[in-house]
Design a protein around this motif. Structure first.
Motif, mmCIF file in Angstrom:
data_model
loop_
_atom_site.group_PDB
_atom_site.id
_atom_site.type_symbol
_atom_site.label_atom_id
_atom_site.label_comp_id
_atom_site.label_asym_id
_atom_site.label_seq_id
_atom_site.Cartn_x
_atom_site.Cartn_y
_atom_site.Cartn_z
ATOM 1 N N ASP A 13 0.998 -1.061 -0.386
ATOM 2 C CA ASP A 13 -0.093 0.213 0.187
ATOM 3 C C ASP A 13 0.904 1.127 -0.403
ATOM 4 N N GLU A 18 -0.908 4.413 -1.615
ATOM 5 C CA GLU A 18 -2.561 3.369 -1.602
ATOM 6 C C GLU A 18 -3.247 3.917 0.596
ATOM 7 N N GLU B 102 -5.382 -11.587 5.612
ATOM 8 C CA GLU B 102 -4.775 -10.521 5.717
ATOM 9 C C GLU B 102 -3.693 -11.112 6.141
ATOM 10 N N CYS B 172 -10.445 -4.016 -10.439
ATOM 11 C CA CYS B 172 -11.358 -4.756 -9.285
ATOM 12 C C CYS B 172 -12.528 -4.650 -10.120
ATOM 13 N N SER B 178 -13.130 -6.137 -3.919
ATOM 14 C CA SER B 178 -12.969 -4.997 -3.736
ATOM 15 C C SER B 178 -12.154 -4.761 -3.359
ATOM 16 N N SER B 180 -9.951 -3.235 -1.555
ATOM 17 C CA SER B 180 -9.398 -3.968 -0.518
ATOM 18 C C SER B 180 -8.726 -5.512 -0.437
ATOM 19 N N ASN B 181 -9.922 -6.266 -1.415
ATOM 20 C CA ASN B 181 -9.055 -7.320 -1.550
ATOM 21 C C ASN B 181 -8.748 -7.253 -1.678
ATOM 22 N N ARG B 183 -6.031 -4.857 -3.009
ATOM 23 C CA ARG B 183 -4.905 -5.146 -2.366
ATOM 24 C C ARG B 183 -4.438 -6.337 -1.449
#
Lengths: 86, 206
Positions: A13, A18, B102, B172, B178, B180-181, B183
């Protein structure tokens, strides 16, 4: 305080810009003091550039030939249809 | 053609495709199929993905006349592939199994101590230039090997974002994940490539 492990978790990130301004600042502060994390970020960045430079996959020639054939047939059909309509 | 294509060149290619120029199709098939295949492989097994890409090219012959250029040709083609794959999955009532858990790759996570500091820090600095690294044929082969071993979902995300230079938003949309997914997928894939390059630099082995 941001630890090396925390930084490793959000390193992508950081590289891609980000992070929030606050997180970005904590990463920068940490990097100023930590040589190991500077090396880690540098190496992760180099891996990312390596990926960008690496070929993006090569479909085999057989598949490309099959696609060419199907396109050629479809183009013929379309031309015939267009001529009939005229 | 996988990265940014000059708008004028892309414009002439689109015009030639609209005219049904078979040479233009051959050029486009070779330039855009790798990315289309990467999208399809996110959703489907290898042979179904190849079938979908073939079908999409046939669809393009008619659909190109409706192409208005609101997105680039690459993004448009990738969306066609993604929509076809999603329809196929819907009709077979299957879902893409994706691990969005994560955190760090286990191999990297175990290099930190309980206080969160490096126990086994990165020793070597990689070469600054990716070109220099890529000149090493053995490393390039090793990268191919490791890329093929990545889970499809991570590989497709990495391919579209890094190699095909799509914006996150487009990736995406195309992969239906999404932000965040995405990332998570990118970070996990990058860590694996980082670990691979590190091992290669230290030991010369893949």
């Amino acid at each position: 305080m941001l630890m090396c492990r925390d930084l490793a978790e959000i390193a992508s990130d950081y590289i891609d810009g980000e992070l929030s301004a606050r997180q970005n600042l904590s990463v920068k502060m940490h990097l100023m003091m930590c040589q190991d994390c500077r090396t880690f970020i540098g190496n992760l960045r180099a891996s990312t550039r390596l990926m960008q430079a690496h070929s993006s996959g090569h479909p085999d020639e057989e598949l490309l030939r099959r696609i060419d054939e199907r396109i050629s047939e479809a183009l013929k059909t379309r031309r015939t249809r267009d001529n009939d309509e005229e | 053609m996988d990265t940014a294509v000059h708008p004028d060149i892309e414009g002439s290619l689109i015009e030639a495709l609209k005219q049904g120029d078979s040479t233009a199709y051959k050029k486009a098939v070779r330039g855009y199929s790798p990315g289309m295949l990467a999208v399809a492989r996110f959703y489907l097994d290898h042979s179904s993905a190849e079938e979908i890409v073939q079908d999409c090219w046939v669809t393009v012959i008619d659909a190109i006349h409706k192409f208005e250029g609101r997105s680039g040709l690459k993004t448009w083609l990738h969306r066609i592939v993604a929509n076809r794959c999603k329809n196929k999955l819907r009709s077979s009532k299957r879902e893409v199994a994706t691990d969005f858990s994560e955190g760090l790759e286990p191999e990297l996570a175990e290099r930190f101590n309980a206080t969160g500091r490096w126990d086994v820090p990165p020793k070597l600095k990689f070469h600054e230039s990716a070109d220099t690294l890529m000149e090493n044929g053995a490393l390039s082969d090793c990268l191919d090997k490791h890329l093929s071993a990545l889970p499809e979902t991570q590989r497709s995300a990495l391919m579209l974002y890094e190699a095909h230079q799509h914006k996150s938003e487009d990736v995406c949309n195309i992969l239906d994940v999404s932000a965040s997914n995405l990332r998570v997928l990118l970070h996990r894939a990058r860590q694996k490539i980082f670990l691979m390059v590190e091992t290669f630099q230290e030991t010369g082995e893949c």
